[in-house]
Design a protein around this motif. Structure first.
Motif, PDB file in Angstrom:
ATOM      1  N   ASP A  27       0.836  -1.205   0.000  1.00 40.98           N
ATOM      2  CA  ASP A  27       0.000   0.000   0.000  1.00 40.98           C
ATOM      3  C   ASP A  27       0.871   1.255   0.000  1.00 40.98           C
ATOM      4  O   ASP A  27       0.598   2.225  -0.725  1.00 40.98           O
ATOM      5  CB  ASP A  27      -0.920   0.015   1.220  1.00 40.98           C
ATOM      6  CG  ASP A  27      -2.074  -0.966   1.116  1.00 40.98           C
ATOM      7  OD1 ASP A  27      -2.345  -1.458   0.005  1.00 40.98           O
ATOM      8  OD2 ASP A  27      -2.703  -1.244   2.164  1.00 40.98           O
ATOM      9  N   GLY A  30       2.153   2.117  -3.233  1.00 39.32           N
ATOM     10  CA  GLY A  30       1.134   2.474  -4.219  1.00 39.32           C
ATOM     11  C   GLY A  30       0.954   1.435  -5.306  1.00 39.32           C
ATOM     12  O   GLY A  30       0.595   1.769  -6.446  1.00 39.32           O
ATOM     13  N   ALA A  32      -0.519  -0.966  -7.808  1.00 39.77           N
ATOM     14  CA  ALA A  32      -1.851  -0.947  -8.419  1.00 39.77           C
ATOM     15  C   ALA A  32      -1.831  -1.732  -9.721  1.00 39.77           C
ATOM     16  O   ALA A  32      -0.771  -1.934 -10.332  1.00 39.77           O
ATOM     17  CB  ALA A  32      -2.299   0.493  -8.680  1.00 39.77           C
ATOM     18  N   CYS A 127       8.738   6.985 -10.597  1.00 34.57           N
ATOM     19  CA  CYS A 127       8.046   5.878  -9.922  1.00 34.57           C
ATOM     20  C   CYS A 127       8.694   5.568  -8.569  1.00 34.57           C
ATOM     21  O   CYS A 127       9.742   6.105  -8.222  1.00 34.57           O
ATOM     22  CB  CYS A 127       8.025   4.651 -10.823  1.00 34.57           C
ATOM     23  SG  CYS A 127       6.974   4.879 -12.281  1.00 34.57           S
ATOM     24  N   ARG A 249       9.492   5.703   1.411  1.00 32.69           N
ATOM     25  CA  ARG A 249       9.371   5.593  -0.042  1.00 32.69           C
ATOM     26  C   ARG A 249       9.918   6.878  -0.670  1.00 32.69           C
ATOM     27  O   ARG A 249       9.900   7.951  -0.058  1.00 32.69           O
ATOM     28  CB  ARG A 249       7.922   5.395  -0.468  1.00 32.69           C
ATOM     29  CG  ARG A 249       7.013   6.580  -0.217  1.00 32.69           C
ATOM     30  CD  ARG A 249       5.593   6.322  -0.613  1.00 32.69           C
ATOM     31  NE  ARG A 249       4.745   7.478  -0.311  1.00 32.69           N
ATOM     32  CZ  ARG A 249       3.418   7.473  -0.394  1.00 32.69           C
ATOM     33  NH1 ARG A 249       2.788   6.369  -0.745  1.00 32.69           N
ATOM     34  NH2 ARG A 249       2.726   8.569  -0.111  1.00 32.69           N
ATOM     35  N   ARG A 251      11.020   8.617  -4.918  1.00 32.07           N
ATOM     36  CA  ARG A 251      10.795   8.491  -6.355  1.00 32.07           C
ATOM     37  C   ARG A 251      12.117   8.497  -7.104  1.00 32.07           C
ATOM     38  O   ARG A 251      13.032   9.242  -6.773  1.00 32.07           O
ATOM     39  CB  ARG A 251       9.878   9.602  -6.866  1.00 32.07           C
ATOM     40  CG  ARG A 251       8.494   9.513  -6.241  1.00 32.07           C
ATOM     41  CD  ARG A 251       7.459  10.363  -6.935  1.00 32.07           C
ATOM     42  NE  ARG A 251       6.158  10.185  -6.280  1.00 32.07           N
ATOM     43  CZ  ARG A 251       5.303   9.208  -6.560  1.00 32.07           C
ATOM     44  NH1 ARG A 251       5.610   8.330  -7.510  1.00 32.07           N
ATOM     45  NH2 ARG A 251       4.144   9.096  -5.943  1.00 32.07           N
TER      46      ARG A 251
END
Length: 252
Positions: A27, A30, A32, A127, A249, A251
Protein backbone atom coordinates in the motif's frame (compact mmCIF):
# COMPACT_ATOMS: atom_id res chain seq x y z
CA UNK A 1 24.30 -11.93 6.57
CA UNK A 2 23.66 -15.24 4.84
CA UNK A 3 20.28 -16.93 4.98
CA UNK A 4 21.36 -20.42 3.95
CA UNK A 5 18.49 -22.00 5.87
CA UNK A 6 15.39 -23.91 4.76
CA UNK A 7 12.51 -21.71 3.68
CA UNK A 8 10.28 -23.43 6.23
CA UNK A 9 12.60 -22.27 9.02
CA UNK A 10 12.36 -18.67 7.86
CA UNK A 11 8.58 -19.02 7.58
CA UNK A 12 8.35 -20.01 11.25
CA UNK A 13 10.77 -17.31 12.40
CA UNK A 14 10.10 -14.12 10.43
CA UNK A 15 7.67 -15.23 7.77
CA UNK A 16 4.73 -14.95 10.16
CA UNK A 17 5.49 -11.23 10.43
CA UNK A 18 6.43 -10.75 6.77
CA UNK A 19 3.07 -12.02 5.54
CA UNK A 20 1.23 -9.45 7.66
CA UNK A 21 3.63 -6.64 6.79
CA UNK A 22 3.49 -7.21 3.02
CA UNK A 23 0.04 -5.66 2.34
CA UNK A 24 0.96 -2.54 4.29
CA UNK A 25 4.24 -2.08 2.46
CA UNK A 26 2.54 -2.68 -0.90
CA UNK A 27 0.00 0.00 0.00
CA UNK A 28 2.79 2.41 0.91
CA UNK A 29 4.43 1.77 -2.46
CA UNK A 30 1.13 2.47 -4.22
CA UNK A 31 1.05 -0.91 -5.95
CA UNK A 32 -1.85 -0.95 -8.42
CA UNK A 33 -3.14 -2.97 -11.35
CA UNK A 34 -1.18 -2.53 -14.56
CA UNK A 35 2.20 -2.06 -12.90
CA UNK A 36 5.33 -4.21 -13.18
CA UNK A 37 6.91 -4.50 -9.73
CA UNK A 38 10.24 -5.84 -8.43
CA UNK A 39 10.58 -7.49 -5.00
CA UNK A 40 14.20 -7.09 -3.86
CA UNK A 41 15.37 -9.62 -1.27
CA UNK A 42 12.20 -11.64 -1.68
CA UNK A 43 13.08 -14.44 0.76
CA UNK A 44 10.68 -17.35 0.35
CA UNK A 45 8.12 -15.01 -1.19
CA UNK A 46 5.84 -13.29 1.35
CA UNK A 47 5.82 -9.89 -0.34
CA UNK A 48 5.91 -11.37 -3.83
CA UNK A 49 2.80 -13.40 -3.02
CA UNK A 50 0.99 -10.21 -2.01
CA UNK A 51 2.12 -8.54 -5.23
CA UNK A 52 0.86 -11.51 -7.27
CA UNK A 53 -2.55 -11.22 -5.62
CA UNK A 54 -2.74 -7.60 -6.79
CA UNK A 55 -0.99 -7.70 -10.15
CA UNK A 56 -0.84 -11.28 -11.42
CA UNK A 57 2.26 -13.43 -11.63
CA UNK A 58 3.42 -12.13 -15.00
CA UNK A 59 3.76 -8.60 -13.59
CA UNK A 60 5.94 -9.56 -10.61
CA UNK A 61 9.70 -10.13 -10.58
CA UNK A 62 11.74 -11.10 -7.53
CA UNK A 63 15.39 -11.46 -6.56
CA UNK A 64 17.24 -12.84 -3.55
CA UNK A 65 20.89 -13.84 -2.94
CA UNK A 66 19.93 -17.03 -1.05
CA UNK A 67 19.75 -20.13 -3.24
CA UNK A 68 17.32 -21.88 -0.88
CA UNK A 69 14.98 -18.89 -0.85
CA UNK A 70 15.09 -18.52 -4.64
CA UNK A 71 14.18 -22.19 -5.04
CA UNK A 72 11.32 -21.86 -2.55
CA UNK A 73 9.98 -18.69 -4.19
CA UNK A 74 10.03 -20.34 -7.62
CA UNK A 75 8.11 -23.33 -6.26
CA UNK A 76 5.54 -21.21 -4.45
CA UNK A 77 5.02 -18.50 -7.05
CA UNK A 78 4.30 -20.11 -10.39
CA UNK A 79 4.75 -17.68 -13.26
CA UNK A 80 6.87 -15.21 -11.31
CA UNK A 81 10.38 -14.53 -12.59
CA UNK A 82 12.70 -15.18 -9.63
CA UNK A 83 16.43 -14.55 -10.02
CA UNK A 84 19.33 -15.16 -7.66
CA UNK A 85 21.07 -11.81 -7.24
CA UNK A 86 22.06 -9.31 -4.53
CA UNK A 87 20.39 -5.92 -4.35
CA UNK A 88 23.67 -4.27 -5.22
CA UNK A 89 23.79 -5.97 -8.65
CA UNK A 90 20.29 -6.26 -10.05
CA UNK A 91 20.26 -8.16 -13.38
CA UNK A 92 17.81 -5.85 -15.15
CA UNK A 93 18.05 -2.90 -17.58
CA UNK A 94 17.36 0.67 -16.51
CA UNK A 95 13.70 1.70 -16.20
CA UNK A 96 12.39 -1.88 -16.12
CA UNK A 97 9.75 -1.53 -13.38
CA UNK A 98 6.99 0.72 -12.11
CA UNK A 99 8.06 0.12 -8.50
CA UNK A 100 10.84 -1.64 -6.59
CA UNK A 101 10.24 -2.75 -3.01
CA UNK A 102 12.53 -4.18 -0.31
CA UNK A 103 10.79 -5.67 2.72
CA UNK A 104 13.04 -6.27 5.76
CA UNK A 105 16.11 -6.31 3.51
CA UNK A 106 17.99 -2.99 3.58
CA UNK A 107 19.67 -3.73 6.93
CA UNK A 108 21.11 -6.95 5.47
CA UNK A 109 22.46 -5.37 2.28
CA UNK A 110 26.26 -5.37 2.05
CA UNK A 111 26.01 -1.78 0.79
CA UNK A 112 22.56 -0.24 1.44
CA UNK A 113 23.27 2.90 -0.59
CA UNK A 114 24.32 0.84 -3.60
CA UNK A 115 21.35 -1.50 -3.18
CA UNK A 116 18.84 1.33 -3.01
CA UNK A 117 20.60 3.02 -5.90
CA UNK A 118 20.21 -0.11 -7.98
CA UNK A 119 16.52 -0.23 -7.09
CA UNK A 120 16.22 3.36 -8.32
CA UNK A 121 18.12 2.55 -11.51
CA UNK A 122 15.75 -0.22 -12.56
CA UNK A 123 12.64 1.82 -11.65
CA UNK A 124 11.14 4.22 -14.17
CA UNK A 125 11.67 7.93 -13.57
CA UNK A 126 9.07 9.30 -11.20
CA UNK A 127 8.05 5.88 -9.92
CA UNK A 128 8.36 4.53 -6.38
CA UNK A 129 11.14 2.79 -4.50
CA UNK A 130 9.97 1.66 -1.05
CA UNK A 131 11.51 -0.24 1.85
CA UNK A 132 11.01 -1.09 5.50
CA UNK A 133 13.23 -2.24 8.39
CA UNK A 134 12.24 -3.34 11.90
CA UNK A 135 12.61 -0.76 14.67
CA UNK A 136 15.45 -2.62 16.37
CA UNK A 137 17.06 0.56 17.69
CA UNK A 138 13.84 1.73 19.34
CA UNK A 139 13.12 -1.63 20.90
CA UNK A 140 9.82 -2.05 19.06
CA UNK A 141 10.82 -4.78 16.62
CA UNK A 142 9.62 -8.38 16.92
CA UNK A 143 12.92 -9.50 18.50
CA UNK A 144 13.03 -6.94 21.32
CA UNK A 145 12.51 -9.43 24.15
CA UNK A 146 15.08 -11.79 22.67
CA UNK A 147 17.79 -9.15 22.35
CA UNK A 148 17.02 -7.76 25.82
CA UNK A 149 17.77 -11.23 27.15
CA UNK A 150 20.76 -11.70 24.83
CA UNK A 151 22.46 -8.55 26.11
CA UNK A 152 22.41 -9.99 29.64
CA UNK A 153 24.42 -13.00 28.45
CA UNK A 154 26.67 -10.90 26.22
CA UNK A 155 26.58 -7.10 26.68
CA UNK A 156 28.59 -6.72 23.45
CA UNK A 157 26.27 -8.80 21.27
CA UNK A 158 25.36 -7.28 17.89
CA UNK A 159 21.63 -6.93 18.54
CA UNK A 160 20.73 -5.43 15.13
CA UNK A 161 20.07 -2.00 16.66
CA UNK A 162 22.97 -0.52 14.70
CA UNK A 163 21.91 -1.99 11.36
CA UNK A 164 21.03 0.27 8.44
CA UNK A 165 17.53 1.71 8.71
CA UNK A 166 16.84 0.31 12.17
CA UNK A 167 16.52 3.71 13.86
CA UNK A 168 13.88 6.35 13.22
CA UNK A 169 14.69 8.54 10.24
CA UNK A 170 17.68 6.57 8.98
CA UNK A 171 15.87 4.72 6.21
CA UNK A 172 14.73 8.00 4.71
CA UNK A 173 18.29 9.32 4.91
CA UNK A 174 19.52 6.26 3.03
CA UNK A 175 16.96 6.71 0.25
CA UNK A 176 17.92 10.35 -0.15
CA UNK A 177 21.64 9.52 -0.22
CA UNK A 178 20.91 6.89 -2.88
CA UNK A 179 19.40 9.61 -5.07
CA UNK A 180 15.67 9.18 -4.44
CA UNK A 181 13.49 12.32 -4.37
CA UNK A 182 10.26 13.21 -2.55
CA UNK A 183 11.17 10.83 0.28
CA UNK A 184 8.43 10.17 2.82
CA UNK A 185 8.71 8.19 6.03
CA UNK A 186 6.21 6.41 8.24
CA UNK A 187 5.87 3.42 10.57
CA UNK A 188 4.08 0.14 9.88
CA UNK A 189 2.81 -2.01 12.75
CA UNK A 190 1.75 -5.66 12.79
CA UNK A 191 0.82 -8.15 15.48
CA UNK A 192 1.47 -11.90 15.66
CA UNK A 193 -0.31 -14.17 18.13
CA UNK A 194 1.45 -17.03 19.93
CA UNK A 195 -0.40 -19.83 21.67
CA UNK A 196 2.50 -20.49 24.04
CA UNK A 197 6.02 -19.44 24.92
CA UNK A 198 7.29 -22.60 23.24
CA UNK A 199 5.70 -21.53 19.95
CA UNK A 200 7.55 -18.23 20.21
CA UNK A 201 10.90 -19.71 21.33
CA UNK A 202 11.27 -22.65 18.93
CA UNK A 203 11.98 -20.55 15.79
CA UNK A 204 15.00 -18.96 17.50
CA UNK A 205 16.65 -22.40 17.59
CA UNK A 206 16.48 -22.82 13.79
CA UNK A 207 19.56 -20.75 12.96
CA UNK A 208 17.77 -17.99 11.05
CA UNK A 209 19.36 -14.53 10.88
CA UNK A 210 21.50 -12.87 13.56
CA UNK A 211 19.24 -14.05 16.39
CA UNK A 212 19.41 -17.66 15.23
CA UNK A 213 23.18 -17.43 14.77
CA UNK A 214 23.59 -16.03 18.29
CA UNK A 215 21.48 -18.82 19.77
CA UNK A 216 23.45 -21.46 17.88
CA UNK A 217 26.78 -20.17 19.26
CA UNK A 218 25.72 -20.73 22.87
CA UNK A 219 26.45 -23.91 24.80
CA UNK A 220 23.57 -25.88 26.29
CA UNK A 221 23.67 -24.12 29.66
CA UNK A 222 23.79 -20.66 28.10
CA UNK A 223 20.98 -21.53 25.71
CA UNK A 224 18.83 -22.71 28.61
CA UNK A 225 19.60 -19.48 30.47
CA UNK A 226 18.68 -17.42 27.41
CA UNK A 227 15.41 -19.30 27.10
CA UNK A 228 14.48 -18.56 30.71
CA UNK A 229 15.50 -14.91 30.40
CA UNK A 230 13.21 -14.61 27.39
CA UNK A 231 10.37 -16.39 29.18
CA UNK A 232 10.56 -13.84 32.00
CA UNK A 233 10.17 -10.99 29.53
CA UNK A 234 7.03 -12.22 27.79
CA UNK A 235 3.40 -12.15 28.93
CA UNK A 236 1.47 -15.21 30.02
CA UNK A 237 0.20 -17.37 27.16
CA UNK A 238 -1.47 -16.79 24.82
CA UNK A 239 0.11 -13.46 23.88
CA UNK A 240 0.60 -11.13 20.93
CA UNK A 241 3.86 -9.57 19.81
CA UNK A 242 3.26 -6.17 18.28
CA UNK A 243 6.13 -5.06 16.08
CA UNK A 244 6.93 -1.76 14.39
CA UNK A 245 8.88 -1.28 11.18
CA UNK A 246 10.28 2.01 9.91
CA UNK A 247 9.23 2.49 6.31
CA UNK A 248 10.09 4.98 3.60
CA UNK A 249 9.37 5.59 -0.04
CA UNK A 250 10.91 7.89 -2.62
CA UNK A 251 10.80 8.49 -6.36
CA UNK A 252 13.40 7.49 -8.88
Amino acid sequence: MSFAVPAASYDRFMGVYSAKLAPKLADLAGVAAGQRVLDVGCGPGALAAELVSRLGAASVTAVDPSETFVEAARERLAGVRVERAPAERLPFPDDSFDAAIAQLVVHFMADPIAGLGEMARVTRTGCVVAACVWDHAGGQGPLAAFWDAGRILDPDVDDESGFAGAREGHLGELLETAGLSDVEETALTVGVEYASFEDWWAPFTLGVGPAGAFTARLDDAQRAELEELCRARLPASPFTITARAWAARGRA
